[in-house]
Design a protein around this motif. Structure first.
Motif, PDB file in Angstrom:
ATOM      1  N   TYR A 190       0.850  -1.184   0.000  1.00 29.13           N
ATOM      2  CA  TYR A 190       0.000   0.000   0.000  1.00 29.13           C
ATOM      3  C   TYR A 190       0.891   1.240   0.000  1.00 29.13           C
ATOM      4  CZ  TYR A 190      -4.057  -2.860   1.317  1.00 29.13           C
ATOM      5  OH  TYR A 190      -5.073  -3.782   1.341  1.00 29.13           O
ATOM      6  N   TRP A 191       0.510   2.251  -0.773  1.00 28.54           N
ATOM      7  CA  TRP A 191       1.317   3.456  -0.916  1.00 28.54           C
ATOM      8  C   TRP A 191       0.464   4.685  -0.679  1.00 28.54           C
ATOM      9  CZ3 TRP A 191       6.169   1.882  -1.120  1.00 28.54           C
ATOM     10  CH2 TRP A 191       6.425   0.606  -1.617  1.00 28.54           C
ATOM     11  N   SER A 192       1.017   5.608   0.096  1.00 28.35           N
ATOM     12  CA  SER A 192       0.299   6.833   0.427  1.00 28.35           C
ATOM     13  C   SER A 192       1.059   8.055  -0.035  1.00 28.35           C
ATOM     14  CB  SER A 192       0.102   6.939   1.949  1.00 28.35           C
ATOM     15  OG  SER A 192      -0.903   6.084   2.416  1.00 28.35           O
ATOM     16  N   TRP A 193       0.309   9.126  -0.205  1.00 29.03           N
ATOM     17  CA  TRP A 193       0.892  10.454  -0.379  1.00 29.03           C
ATOM     18  C   TRP A 193       0.412  11.309   0.787  1.00 29.03           C
ATOM     19  CZ3 TRP A 193       4.532  12.111  -3.820  1.00 29.03           C
ATOM     20  CH2 TRP A 193       4.786  11.298  -4.933  1.00 29.03           C
ATOM     21  N   ILE A 194       1.341  12.090   1.333  1.00 31.93           N
ATOM     22  CA  ILE A 194       1.059  13.002   2.442  1.00 31.93           C
ATOM     23  C   ILE A 194       1.734  14.324   2.107  1.00 31.93           C
ATOM     24  CG2 ILE A 194       1.380  13.406   4.936  1.00 31.93           C
ATOM     25  CD1 ILE A 194       2.067   9.942   3.757  1.00 31.93           C
ATOM     26  N   ARG A 195       1.157  15.418   2.534  1.00 35.31           N
ATOM     27  CA  ARG A 195       1.807  16.695   2.303  1.00 35.31           C
ATOM     28  C   ARG A 195       1.913  17.484   3.612  1.00 35.31           C
ATOM     29  NH1 ARG A 195      -2.551  20.162  -1.346  1.00 35.31           N
ATOM     30  NH2 ARG A 195      -4.163  20.451   0.286  1.00 35.31           N
ATOM     31  N   GLN A 196       2.862  18.396   3.615  1.00 30.87           N
ATOM     32  CA  GLN A 196       3.147  19.181   4.817  1.00 30.87           C
ATOM     33  C   GLN A 196       3.306  20.635   4.436  1.00 30.87           C
ATOM     34  OE1 GLN A 196       6.866  18.147   6.795  1.00 30.87           O
ATOM     35  NE2 GLN A 196       5.955  18.576   8.795  1.00 30.87           N
ATOM     36  N   GLY A 236      -2.982  -4.522  -6.014  1.00 33.37           N
ATOM     37  CA  GLY A 236      -3.761  -5.744  -5.841  1.00 33.37           C
ATOM     38  C   GLY A 236      -4.282  -6.320  -7.144  1.00 33.37           C
ATOM     39  N   VAL A 237      -5.485  -6.891  -7.058  1.00 39.93           N
ATOM     40  CA  VAL A 237      -6.092  -7.516  -8.231  1.00 39.93           C
ATOM     41  C   VAL A 237      -6.789  -6.467  -9.099  1.00 39.93           C
ATOM     42  CG1 VAL A 237      -7.815  -9.171  -9.023  1.00 39.93           C
ATOM     43  CG2 VAL A 237      -6.401  -9.701  -7.021  1.00 39.93           C
ATOM     44  N   SER A 238      -7.543  -5.584  -8.458  1.00 38.89           N
ATOM     45  CA  SER A 238      -8.328  -4.623  -9.240  1.00 38.89           C
ATOM     46  C   SER A 238      -7.962  -3.183  -8.966  1.00 38.89           C
ATOM     47  CB  SER A 238      -9.812  -4.816  -8.932  1.00 38.89           C
ATOM     48  OG  SER A 238     -10.045  -4.677  -7.552  1.00 38.89           O
ATOM     49  N   GLY A 239      -7.054  -2.971  -8.046  1.00 38.10           N
ATOM     50  CA  GLY A 239      -6.644  -1.606  -7.707  1.00 38.10           C
ATOM     51  C   GLY A 239      -7.614  -0.949  -6.749  1.00 38.10           C
ATOM     52  N   THR A 240      -7.115  -0.446  -5.656  1.00 38.23           N
ATOM     53  CA  THR A 240      -7.943   0.213  -4.650  1.00 38.23           C
ATOM     54  C   THR A 240      -7.336   1.557  -4.313  1.00 38.23           C
ATOM     55  OG1 THR A 240      -8.558  -1.911  -3.669  1.00 38.23           O
ATOM     56  CG2 THR A 240      -8.888   0.051  -2.327  1.00 38.23           C
ATOM     57  N   THR A 241      -8.152   2.578  -4.283  1.00 44.11           N
ATOM     58  CA  THR A 241      -7.688   3.899  -3.882  1.00 44.11           C
ATOM     59  C   THR A 241      -8.665   4.497  -2.870  1.00 44.11           C
ATOM     60  OG1 THR A 241      -8.866   4.926  -5.732  1.00 44.11           O
ATOM     61  CG2 THR A 241      -6.517   4.443  -6.062  1.00 44.11           C
ATOM     62  N   ASP A 242      -8.152   5.419  -2.097  1.00 41.95           N
ATOM     63  CA  ASP A 242      -8.976   6.209  -1.194  1.00 41.95           C
ATOM     64  C   ASP A 242      -8.311   7.566  -1.070  1.00 41.95           C
ATOM     65  OD1 ASP A 242     -10.000   6.158   2.301  1.00 41.95           O
ATOM     66  OD2 ASP A 242     -11.020   6.930   0.522  1.00 41.95           O
ATOM     67  N   TYR A 243      -9.128   8.609  -1.035  1.00 38.48           N
ATOM     68  CA  TYR A 243      -8.598   9.959  -1.023  1.00 38.48           C
ATOM     69  C   TYR A 243      -9.193  10.773   0.120  1.00 38.48           C
ATOM     70  CZ  TYR A 243      -7.314   8.647  -5.818  1.00 38.48           C
ATOM     71  OH  TYR A 243      -6.805   8.006  -6.923  1.00 38.48           O
ATOM     72  N   ASN A 244      -8.435  11.754   0.547  1.00 41.06           N
ATOM     73  CA  ASN A 244      -8.936  12.689   1.539  1.00 41.06           C
ATOM     74  C   ASN A 244     -10.171  13.393   0.946  1.00 41.06           C
ATOM     75  OD1 ASN A 244      -9.337  15.033   3.179  1.00 41.06           O
ATOM     76  ND2 ASN A 244      -7.210  14.891   3.860  1.00 41.06           N
ATOM     77  N   PRO A 245     -11.284  13.366   1.677  1.00 39.30           N
ATOM     78  CA  PRO A 245     -12.505  13.989   1.137  1.00 39.30           C
ATOM     79  C   PRO A 245     -12.319  15.451   0.737  1.00 39.30           C
ATOM     80  CG  PRO A 245     -13.034  12.679   3.061  1.00 39.30           C
ATOM     81  CD  PRO A 245     -11.541  12.717   2.962  1.00 39.30           C
TER      82      PRO A 245
END
Lengths: 120, 107
Positions: free
Chosen positions: A33-39, A54-63
């Motif tokens: 799993y890979w994240s991006w964070i900013r400061q 993964g198999v189908s790709g999963t993403t989640d983003y800051n709302p």
């Protein structure tokens, strides 16, 4: 040992799209799993999103950034990418790529970060 | 969203001192807290996960404690290499939030 190195333009004009790349060594981007964070000085650290190939790709983003952010993976180059559209001065920050733990939203390996300034 | 309040923002101390940094969450997060060390121009390093579990290779002078909403990071005897910025992170299986950071300075 997993190492991450972010790269991209240090200066982006307002309303344009910010594009950053994270080169991963010591691990396959397809397996973790890979994240991006900013400061930024004004907002501190802010989680941007994550991806799992993964198999189908999963993403989640800051709302707060949804609709403007896309995270993707290039397995042939072992890279993770970030695109943030319609940038404003508020998007000026140091952007970090990080490896996220599978079951929880904390990161065990970070890159050194890359600074991005949004200015005309 | 879970808000995270970290204090103090700056801490001045001497080599050999015992120091404590506090992190408070706006609602209970069990023991899902991580602590990181950040030095200028270097990648942040994970020190502690799950409130008190030291990451591999982290010196034993670092310790974490707490549960619910209040958490602490303690350095038992400051070493020259410990002067850095520390930040906490609350997390679970679907979100995370960061504290504002504590800059540990040499007195």
């Amino acid at each position: 040992q997993v190492r991450l190195q972010e790269s991209g333009p240090g200066l982006v004009k307002p309303s344009e799209t910010l594009s950053l790349t994270c080169n991963v060594s010591g691990a396959s981007v397809a397996s973790y799993y890979w994240s991006w964070i900013r400061q930024s000085p004004g907002k501190g650290l802010e989680w941007i999103g994550y991806i799992f190939h993964g198999v189908s790709g999963t993403t989640d983003y800051n709302p707060s950034l949804k609709g403007r952010v896309t995270i993707s993976i290039d397995t042939s180059k072992n890279q993770v990418s970030l695109r943030l559209s319609s940038v404003t001065a508020a998007d000026t920050a140091i952007y970090y790529c990080a490896k996220r733990i599978m079951d929880f939203y904390y990161m065990d390996v970070w890159g050194v970060g890359t600074a991005v300034t949004v200015s005309s | 969203d879970i808000q995270v309040t970290q204090s103090p923002s700056t801490l001045s101390a001497s080599v050999g001192d015992r120091v404590t940094i506090t992190c408070r969450a706006s609602q209970s997060i069990n023991d899902w807290v991580a602590w990181y060390q950040q030095k200028p121009g270097r990648a942040p390093q994970l020190l502690i996960r799950k409130a008190s579990i030291l990451n591999s290779g982290v010196p034993s002078r670092f310790s974490g404690s707490g549960s619910g909403t209040d958490f602490t990071l303690t350095i038992s005897s400051l070493q020259p290499d410990d002067f850095a910025t520390y930040f906490c992170q609350v997390y679970n299986s679907y979100m995370c939030s960061f504290g504002q950071g504590t800059k540990l300075e040499i007195k």
